[in-house]
Design a protein around this motif. Structure first.
Motif, PDB file in Angstrom:
ATOM      1  N   ASP A  37     -13.351   3.948   9.976  1.00  0.00           N
ATOM      2  CA  ASP A  37     -13.040   3.010   8.894  1.00  0.00           C
ATOM      3  C   ASP A  37     -12.644   1.669   9.503  1.00  0.00           C
ATOM      4  O   ASP A  37     -11.681   1.586  10.272  1.00  0.00           O
ATOM      5  CB  ASP A  37     -11.895   3.563   8.038  1.00  0.00           C
ATOM      6  CG  ASP A  37     -11.691   2.770   6.759  1.00  0.00           C
ATOM      7  OD1 ASP A  37     -11.769   1.530   6.817  1.00  0.00           O
ATOM      8  OD2 ASP A  37     -11.430   3.384   5.715  1.00  0.00           O
ATOM      9  N   SER A  39     -12.354  -1.129   7.382  1.00  0.00           N
ATOM     10  CA  SER A  39     -12.119  -1.957   6.195  1.00  0.00           C
ATOM     11  C   SER A  39     -10.881  -2.832   6.323  1.00  0.00           C
ATOM     12  O   SER A  39     -10.744  -3.828   5.612  1.00  0.00           O
ATOM     13  CB  SER A  39     -11.977  -1.060   4.962  1.00  0.00           C
ATOM     14  OG  SER A  39     -10.805  -0.237   5.069  1.00  0.00           O
ATOM     15  N   THR A  41      -7.842  -1.747   5.682  1.00  0.00           N
ATOM     16  CA  THR A  41      -6.760  -1.208   4.845  1.00  0.00           C
ATOM     17  C   THR A  41      -5.685  -0.566   5.709  1.00  0.00           C
ATOM     18  O   THR A  41      -4.482  -0.681   5.438  1.00  0.00           O
ATOM     19  CB  THR A  41      -7.323  -0.166   3.857  1.00  0.00           C
ATOM     20  OG1 THR A  41      -8.347  -0.772   3.080  1.00  0.00           O
ATOM     21  CG2 THR A  41      -6.229   0.364   2.952  1.00  0.00           C
ATOM     22  N   VAL A  42      -6.120   0.120   6.757  1.00  0.00           N
ATOM     23  CA  VAL A  42      -5.219   0.681   7.775  1.00  0.00           C
ATOM     24  C   VAL A  42      -5.675   0.133   9.124  1.00  0.00           C
ATOM     25  O   VAL A  42      -6.874   0.129   9.419  1.00  0.00           O
ATOM     26  CB  VAL A  42      -5.260   2.219   7.782  1.00  0.00           C
ATOM     27  CG1 VAL A  42      -4.447   2.778   8.952  1.00  0.00           C
ATOM     28  CG2 VAL A  42      -4.725   2.767   6.458  1.00  0.00           C
ATOM     29  N   ASN A  64      -0.050  -0.329   7.565  1.00  0.00           N
ATOM     30  CA  ASN A  64      -0.590  -0.073   6.227  1.00  0.00           C
ATOM     31  C   ASN A  64      -0.769  -1.415   5.508  1.00  0.00           C
ATOM     32  O   ASN A  64       0.194  -2.009   5.036  1.00  0.00           O
ATOM     33  CB  ASN A  64       0.358   0.831   5.439  1.00  0.00           C
ATOM     34  CG  ASN A  64      -0.203   1.188   4.068  1.00  0.00           C
ATOM     35  OD1 ASN A  64      -1.307   0.786   3.709  1.00  0.00           O
ATOM     36  ND2 ASN A  64       0.559   1.955   3.304  1.00  0.00           N
ATOM     37  N   CYS A  65      -2.003  -1.880   5.448  1.00  0.00           N
ATOM     38  CA  CYS A  65      -2.315  -3.143   4.772  1.00  0.00           C
ATOM     39  C   CYS A  65      -2.796  -2.915   3.341  1.00  0.00           C
ATOM     40  O   CYS A  65      -3.201  -3.874   2.666  1.00  0.00           O
ATOM     41  CB  CYS A  65      -3.387  -3.891   5.554  1.00  0.00           C
ATOM     42  SG  CYS A  65      -2.927  -4.287   7.253  1.00  0.00           S
ATOM     43  N   GLY A  66      -2.771  -1.676   2.884  1.00  0.00           N
ATOM     44  CA  GLY A  66      -3.234  -1.360   1.539  1.00  0.00           C
ATOM     45  C   GLY A  66      -2.138  -1.420   0.503  1.00  0.00           C
ATOM     46  O   GLY A  66      -1.036  -1.928   0.750  1.00  0.00           O
ATOM     47  N   GLU A  67      -2.421  -0.864  -0.661  1.00  0.00           N
ATOM     48  CA  GLU A  67      -1.486  -0.909  -1.789  1.00  0.00           C
ATOM     49  C   GLU A  67      -0.858   0.435  -2.096  1.00  0.00           C
ATOM     50  O   GLU A  67      -0.032   0.544  -3.003  1.00  0.00           O
ATOM     51  CB  GLU A  67      -2.216  -1.430  -3.028  1.00  0.00           C
ATOM     52  CG  GLU A  67      -2.765  -2.847  -2.859  1.00  0.00           C
ATOM     53  CD  GLU A  67      -3.491  -3.343  -4.090  1.00  0.00           C
ATOM     54  OE1 GLU A  67      -3.673  -2.537  -5.041  1.00  0.00           O
ATOM     55  OE2 GLU A  67      -3.884  -4.530  -4.117  1.00  0.00           O
ATOM     56  N   GLU A  68      -1.225   1.474  -1.337  1.00  0.00           N
ATOM     57  CA  GLU A  68      -0.687   2.814  -1.552  1.00  0.00           C
ATOM     58  C   GLU A  68      -0.030   3.326  -0.281  1.00  0.00           C
ATOM     59  O   GLU A  68      -0.437   2.970   0.842  1.00  0.00           O
ATOM     60  CB  GLU A  68      -1.804   3.784  -1.970  1.00  0.00           C
ATOM     61  CG  GLU A  68      -2.568   3.380  -3.216  1.00  0.00           C
ATOM     62  CD  GLU A  68      -1.727   3.481  -4.473  1.00  0.00           C
ATOM     63  OE1 GLU A  68      -0.746   4.258  -4.443  1.00  0.00           O
ATOM     64  OE2 GLU A  68      -2.043   2.802  -5.461  1.00  0.00           O
ATOM     65  N   PRO A 106       3.247   0.588   1.739  1.00  0.00           N
ATOM     66  CA  PRO A 106       2.417  -0.617   1.802  1.00  0.00           C
ATOM     67  C   PRO A 106       3.159  -1.773   2.478  1.00  0.00           C
ATOM     68  O   PRO A 106       4.331  -2.022   2.202  1.00  0.00           O
ATOM     69  CB  PRO A 106       2.140  -0.930   0.329  1.00  0.00           C
ATOM     70  CG  PRO A 106       2.253   0.392  -0.367  1.00  0.00           C
ATOM     71  CD  PRO A 106       3.339   1.128   0.362  1.00  0.00           C
TER      72      PRO A 106
END
Length: 428
Positions: A37, A39, A41-42, A64-68, A106
């Motif tokens: 991955d 993307s 997000t991580v 953790n660059c995501g929202e969850e 997050p």
């Protein structure tokens, strides 16, 4: 400041080392590039790009660059690039992983260390990658083993104090801050301090080197090394012609704390009287960073305040005292006569009840007299040390696992001046 949230204990590898006539062969990697991955997000990262092959432990981070919130376990994989392809390292026999899970909220970052110990593999120069599964997705970070300033002897890239020449060439010397006699930053930058504090907050090893000029123009070097959950402070004033020392001094501290104006290395877990719960504890602290050095003091101070608040919320320790070699430590808590003697893999909680006394007593400090013996000093609750009164003491022997001596003695402060110093020691 980014933080981490974790369940359970740190990773412990259970493995056995077996001699073998021929190393197991490596197999082709089971992964294709599209399996990872990317993307964003991580983000999986490794602290340095290149390491010497003598290095045994490597810091890595999961951001953790995501929202969850993300959850993941302890296992990881290391692969090496050989003959034009990535190849899996052969696992050592009897390798096991702790069955634990880590959570990262997050915007937060989690830090830990990995090594080659779970593999039956002799480390050599080349290209490698760390692979970790997070929420069912694979992430990798590449690194190189080769010519590097990051070695087992210099794990942070700084030349050892003992190896530095008498005449320093500061233009080629590694440091994070260079401070003038007037107390201003003239080399390095405060972002390096922020990075050091971030690594400490993540629980990963780190080092900060500060060089300060005296009024007479002599350099004094201060190394703050964070390893094994405590700080080793080393002060090299051997080049100070007027207020220097013949040898490099050092002392171990447990925490970073702040009073709003200075940041201290400290045996105290907090400087807040409210958080001390009325305890009368005497401990050491040493000012290392003043407000006057920084343009963004709010961020520097805030990082330390955040670490202190999290520590007090999750731990009952109010003061911690390390043995000289860093093997053992003693914790004092809000319970006035309780103490805990610990090391890696060892812990023993005790209540000091050597005296049948109607007067309420409390342990006020601890001093290591040898690598395995610690002196606990006691006073009546609310009392203070006096040069004319005898005070109670008890000596706990780690090997005997008991109090081996107790009695009454005059209190004397045997600490070296530098270990209780104020910031002015940097420039005097």
């Amino acid at each position: 400041m980014k933080r981490f949230l974790a369940w359970g204990l740190f990773v412990v590898f259970l493995f056995s080392l077996h001699a073998c006539a021929k190393a197991p062969e490596m197999t082709p990697s089971p992964y294709d590039e599209e399996d990872f991955d990317t993307s964003g997000t991580v983000v999986l990262s490794i602290e340095h790009e290149v390491y010497d092959k003598s290095v045994e432990s490597f810091n890595y981070y999961v951001e953790n660059c995501g929202e969850e919130t993300i959850t993941f376990g302890a296992p990881y994989t290391i692969e090496v690039y050989r003959d034009g392809a990535w190849r899996s390292l052969p696992a050592a026999e009897d390798v096991g992983w702790n069955d634990i899970a880590y959570q990262v909220a997050p915007g937060e970052t989690w830090g830990n260390a990995f090594s080659f110990f779970p593999y039956d593999y002799e480390v050599s120069d080349g290209y490698y990658r760390l692979i970790k599964e997070v929420e069912g997705r694979l992430y990798c970070a590449e690194f190189t083993i080769g010519v590097s300033d990051i070695t087992s002897d210099t794990p942070y890239g700084y030349e050892e104090l003992e190896s530095l020449p008498e005449e320093l060439d500061l233009s080629s010397m590694d440091y994070d801050l260079l401070i003038s006699a007037a107390g201003t930053i003239i080399g390095g930058n405060e972002q390096r301090v922020a990075s050091f504090l971030e690594r400490v907050s993540l629980g990963t090893s780190a080092m900060l080197r500060i060089v300060c000029y005296t009024i007479e123009g002599d350099p004094v070097i201060h190394d703050i090394i964070y390893e094994n959950s405590h700080f080793l402070y080393r002060r090299d004033a051997t080049r100070d012609r007027f207020g220097g020392t013949e040898e490099i001094e050092e002392r171990r501290y447990s925490f970073l704390v702040t009073d709003g104006t200075y940041i201290y290395l400290s045996d105290y877990a907090t400087l807040s009287e409210d958080d001390m719960g009325g305890r009368n504890i005497t401990a050491g602290r040493y000012a290392i960073l003043p407000e006057t050095w920084f343009s963004d003091w709010e961020a520097i101070r805030g990082a330390v305040e955040e670490m202190t608040a999290e520590r007090i919320a999750s731990n009952v320790t109010l003061a911690r005292f390390w043995s000289e070699d860093g093997t053992y430590w003693v914790n004092l808590t809000k319970d006035p006569m309780d103490y805990t003697v610990s090391s890696k893999g060892y812990g023993m909680s005790r209540t000091l009840d050597e005296w049948d006394d109607e007067e309420a007593l409390e342990i006020v400090t601890a001093r290591w007299e040898s690598e395995t013996r610690v002196r606990l000093l006691c006073l009546p609750v609310g009392g203070d040390f006096s040069s004319t009164e005898l005070n109670r003491y008890a000596i706990f022997d780690v090997e005997a696992e008991e109090i081996v001596e107790s009695g009454f003695a005059l209190w004397t402060n045997s600490e070296e001046a530098f270990s209780q110093g104020e910031l002015t020691d940097f420039t005097e």
